[in-house]
Write a protein that holds these residues in place. Structure first.
Motif, PDB file in Angstrom:
ATOM      1  N   GLN A 245       1.456  -0.756  -0.012  1.00  0.00           N
ATOM      2  CA  GLN A 245       0.129  -0.044   0.356  1.00  0.00           C
ATOM      3  C   GLN A 245       0.976   1.137   0.063  1.00  0.00           C
ATOM      4  N   PRO A 246      -0.077   2.397  -0.832  1.00  0.00           N
ATOM      5  CA  PRO A 246       1.445   3.429  -1.174  1.00  0.00           C
ATOM      6  C   PRO A 246       1.384   4.787   0.429  1.00  0.00           C
ATOM      7  N   ASP A 247       0.774   4.264   1.606  1.00  0.00           N
ATOM      8  CA  ASP A 247       0.332   4.895   2.336  1.00  0.00           C
ATOM      9  C   ASP A 247      -0.233   4.342   3.993  1.00  0.00           C
ATOM     10  N   PRO A 248       0.376   4.911   5.147  1.00  0.00           N
ATOM     11  CA  PRO A 248       0.149   4.320   6.202  1.00  0.00           C
ATOM     12  C   PRO A 248      -1.159   4.098   6.554  1.00  0.00           C
ATOM     13  N   TRP A 249      -2.597   5.148   5.831  1.00  0.00           N
ATOM     14  CA  TRP A 249      -3.737   4.637   5.976  1.00  0.00           C
ATOM     15  C   TRP A 249      -4.304   3.460   5.484  1.00  0.00           C
ATOM     16  N   LEU A 250      -3.918   3.271   4.218  1.00  0.00           N
ATOM     17  CA  LEU A 250      -4.305   2.448   3.285  1.00  0.00           C
ATOM     18  C   LEU A 250      -3.896   0.887   3.925  1.00  0.00           C
ATOM     19  N   ALA A 251      -2.232   1.148   4.583  1.00  0.00           N
ATOM     20  CA  ALA A 251      -2.160  -0.203   4.935  1.00  0.00           C
ATOM     21  C   ALA A 251      -2.836  -1.141   6.431  1.00  0.00           C
ATOM     22  N   LEU A 252      -3.211  -0.326   6.945  1.00  0.00           N
ATOM     23  CA  LEU A 252      -3.865  -0.337   8.094  1.00  0.00           C
ATOM     24  C   LEU A 252      -5.446  -0.979   7.564  1.00  0.00           C
ATOM     25  N   ARG A 253      -6.154  -0.495   7.112  1.00  0.00           N
ATOM     26  CA  ARG A 253      -7.304  -0.713   6.231  1.00  0.00           C
ATOM     27  C   ARG A 253      -7.613  -1.632   5.971  1.00  0.00           C
ATOM     28  N   THR A 254      -6.128  -2.194   5.098  1.00  0.00           N
ATOM     29  CA  THR A 254      -6.142  -3.281   4.647  1.00  0.00           C
ATOM     30  C   THR A 254      -5.546  -3.995   5.508  1.00  0.00           C
ATOM     31  N   ALA A 255      -5.182  -4.203   6.414  1.00  0.00           N
ATOM     32  CA  ALA A 255      -4.583  -5.339   7.418  1.00  0.00           C
ATOM     33  C   ALA A 255      -6.309  -5.386   8.332  1.00  0.00           C
ATOM     34  N   VAL A 256      -6.589  -4.764   8.238  1.00  0.00           N
ATOM     35  CA  VAL A 256      -7.672  -5.370   8.583  1.00  0.00           C
ATOM     36  C   VAL A 256      -9.397  -5.592   7.926  1.00  0.00           C
ATOM     37  N   HIS A 257      -8.921  -5.220   6.881  1.00  0.00           N
ATOM     38  CA  HIS A 257     -10.048  -5.957   5.883  1.00  0.00           C
ATOM     39  C   HIS A 257      -9.884  -7.458   5.390  1.00  0.00           C
ATOM     40  N   LEU A 258      -8.466  -7.303   5.583  1.00  0.00           N
ATOM     41  CA  LEU A 258      -7.704  -8.520   5.026  1.00  0.00           C
ATOM     42  C   LEU A 258      -8.232 -10.126   6.249  1.00  0.00           C
ATOM     43  N   VAL A 259      -8.493  -9.627   7.118  1.00  0.00           N
ATOM     44  CA  VAL A 259      -8.527 -10.199   8.626  1.00  0.00           C
ATOM     45  C   VAL A 259      -9.892 -10.624   8.574  1.00  0.00           C
ATOM     46  N   ALA A 260     -11.337  -9.576   8.154  1.00  0.00           N
ATOM     47  CA  ALA A 260     -12.726  -9.367   8.889  1.00  0.00           C
ATOM     48  C   ALA A 260     -13.036 -10.439   8.107  1.00  0.00           C
ATOM     49  N   PRO A 261     -14.379 -10.382   8.908  1.00  0.00           N
ATOM     50  CA  PRO A 261     -15.583 -11.662   8.160  1.00  0.00           C
ATOM     51  C   PRO A 261     -15.556 -10.619   7.313  1.00  0.00           C
ATOM     52  N   LYS A 262     -16.243 -10.880   5.786  1.00  0.00           N
ATOM     53  CA  LYS A 262     -17.169 -10.634   5.090  1.00  0.00           C
ATOM     54  C   LYS A 262     -18.704 -11.048   5.228  1.00  0.00           C
ATOM     55  N   PRO A 263     -19.177 -10.185   5.287  1.00  0.00           N
ATOM     56  CA  PRO A 263     -20.644 -10.643   6.496  1.00  0.00           C
ATOM     57  C   PRO A 263     -21.632 -10.849   5.095  1.00  0.00           C
ATOM     58  N   ASP A 264     -21.354 -10.487   4.021  1.00  0.00           N
ATOM     59  CA  ASP A 264     -22.380 -10.962   2.600  1.00  0.00           C
ATOM     60  C   ASP A 264     -21.601 -12.056   2.631  1.00  0.00           C
ATOM     61  N   ARG A 265     -20.572 -12.604   2.162  1.00  0.00           N
ATOM     62  CA  ARG A 265     -20.206 -13.479   2.159  1.00  0.00           C
ATOM     63  C   ARG A 265     -20.901 -15.621   3.203  1.00  0.00           C
ATOM     64  N   LEU A 266     -20.641 -14.533   4.620  1.00  0.00           N
ATOM     65  CA  LEU A 266     -20.685 -15.042   5.866  1.00  0.00           C
ATOM     66  C   LEU A 266     -22.834 -15.346   6.209  1.00  0.00           C
ATOM     67  N   GLN A 267     -22.948 -14.346   4.935  1.00  0.00           N
ATOM     68  CA  GLN A 267     -25.102 -14.131   5.076  1.00  0.00           C
ATOM     69  C   GLN A 267     -25.936 -15.911   4.016  1.00  0.00           C
ATOM     70  N   ARG A 268     -24.862 -15.684   2.940  1.00  0.00           N
ATOM     71  CA  ARG A 268     -24.911 -16.458   2.099  1.00  0.00           C
ATOM     72  C   ARG A 268     -24.830 -17.585   1.864  1.00  0.00           C
ATOM     73  N   GLU A 269     -23.322 -18.109   2.743  1.00  0.00           N
ATOM     74  CA  GLU A 269     -23.666 -19.741   3.838  1.00  0.00           C
ATOM     75  C   GLU A 269     -24.462 -20.167   4.470  1.00  0.00           C
ATOM     76  N   LEU A 270     -24.490 -19.096   5.295  1.00  0.00           N
ATOM     77  CA  LEU A 270     -26.054 -19.474   6.169  1.00  0.00           C
ATOM     78  C   LEU A 270     -26.758 -19.172   5.785  1.00  0.00           C
ATOM     79  N   GLY A 271     -27.456 -18.269   5.236  1.00  0.00           N
ATOM     80  CA  GLY A 271     -28.903 -18.766   4.601  1.00  0.00           C
ATOM     81  C   GLY A 271     -29.790 -17.627   4.980  1.00  0.00           C
ATOM     82  N   HIS A 272     -28.836 -16.940   5.968  1.00  0.00           N
ATOM     83  CA  HIS A 272     -30.078 -15.789   6.492  1.00  0.00           C
ATOM     84  C   HIS A 272     -28.683 -14.523   7.616  1.00  0.00           C
ATOM     85  N   LYS A 273     -29.089 -13.556   7.455  1.00  0.00           N
ATOM     86  CA  LYS A 273     -27.703 -12.629   7.769  1.00  0.00           C
ATOM     87  C   LYS A 273     -27.433 -12.883   9.315  1.00  0.00           C
ATOM     88  N   PRO A 274     -26.181 -12.820   9.493  1.00  0.00           N
ATOM     89  CA  PRO A 274     -25.634 -13.288  10.861  1.00  0.00           C
ATOM     90  C   PRO A 274     -25.293 -12.414  12.285  1.00  0.00           C
TER      91      PRO A 274
END
Length: 309
Positions: A245-274
């Motif tokens: 990433q080109p700057d610290p803010w984007l680096a931090l955002r990317t670091a969190v995003h890559l670890v965080a669960p994806k709600p939409d994918r989780l919802q499709r797996e569960l068949g309902h809103k988690p």
């Protein structure tokens, strides 16, 4: 319209692309058709076919296999495109944020048509998305898909896109690279290099063309080294993505995003809103995977340190 499952993909993908083109034009949206059915014949494979009656052998183009229609939308037009698609019964399956680590494409579906991947950027291109689209848009020309004129990138841009796509998938032996680069003339390669320079895609291109070591000092080097090598280590890819990433803010955002669960994918797996508990469990699962991966990497490092020099 009939069920898309009964429609051959060779017909269904161009039809979906043509449909998206009409929607875009009606909404005043700029789009470019990429990959799949939009690829120039020069970059496709060929097969020898023998006429059973005459015995004559001819070379024919082998259509590119594709499961969905891929379009690159001018980033400033994305919201308008999404609104127009929704009005025509398209439904978003995955947001940009729920797709790949690059957050570059959103998946949409519509009854009776093939799926569509709506890109707002392309992995490997470092230039700002709107500026990158301008560069690609300036060299466009039209082809016909399902009877509809559709704008596609220039031939050098198509070569670049195919190479970057193959590299991101870790498939350096891809026929796409062979045809887009291996079979290209010196002048054609120079055109691709010049375009990559203007799009800041030199490192990713180099990863697919045997020149990555020329970019060891670039912050994107570890990422494309890992991707092109098919590295499956979550932690190494996480660190490489953050470092690129080109700057610290984007680096931090990317670091969190890559670890965080994806709600939409989780919802499709569960068949309902988690619920809160299910999201918490997903966080625990993700963090557990990260901890396990760190343990394996630490074990490897220790083993290497114990080896006799």
């Amino acid at each position: 319209m009939g069920d898309v499952e009964n429609m051959p993909l060779l017909a269904g993908v161009p039809l979906a692309a043509a449909t998206l083109q009409v929607i875009a034009e009606d909404a005043g949206v700029d789009i470019l058709h990429i990959k799949g059915a939009a690829v120039d014949e020069v970059l496709l494979g060929r097969a020898e076919v023998t006429d059973p009656d005459t015995g004559e052998t001819t070379s024919v183009v082998v259509p590119r296999s594709s499961l969905d229609a891929d379009i690159l939308v001018r980033p400033s037009h994305v919201k308008r495109m999404f609104a127009a698609m929704s009005a025509h019964r398209w439904t978003m399956v995955y947001r940009f944020e729920d797709g790949s680590a690059f957050e570059h494409a959103s998946t949409w579906i519509r009854p009776g048509l093939c799926h569509a991947d709506i890109h707002r950027s392309f992995p490997g291109i470092g230039l700002a998305s709107e500026e990158a689209f301008d560069v690609l848009w300036s060299g466009r020309h039209s082809i016909t898909m399902a009877g509809q004129p559709c704008p596609v990138p220039s031939l050098p841009a198509q070569r670049l896109v195919l190479i970057l796509h193959a590299v991101r998938g870790g498939v350096l032996s891809s026929p796409d690279i062979d045809r887009a680069w291996g079979a290209a003339s010196a002048d054609e390669r120079a055109e691709v290099d010049a375009l990559a320079l203007s799009l800041r895609a030199q490192v990713a291109l180099a990863a697919g063309t045997g020149r990555l070591e020329e970019h060891r000092d670039d912050r994107a080097y570890p990422l494309w080294k890992a991707l092109s090598g098919g590295d499956t280590s979550r932690t190494l890819l996480w660190w490489a993505r953050v470092r690129a990433q080109p700057d610290p803010w984007l680096a931090l955002r990317t670091a969190v995003h890559l670890v965080a669960p994806k709600p939409d994918r989780l919802q499709r797996e569960l068949g309902h809103k988690p619920g809160v508990l299910q999201i918490a469990r997903a966080w625990g699962h993700q963090l557990g995977l990260a901890a396990s991966e760190l343990g394996r990497l630490a074990g490897r490092a220790a083993a290497r340190a114990r080896r006799p020099q």
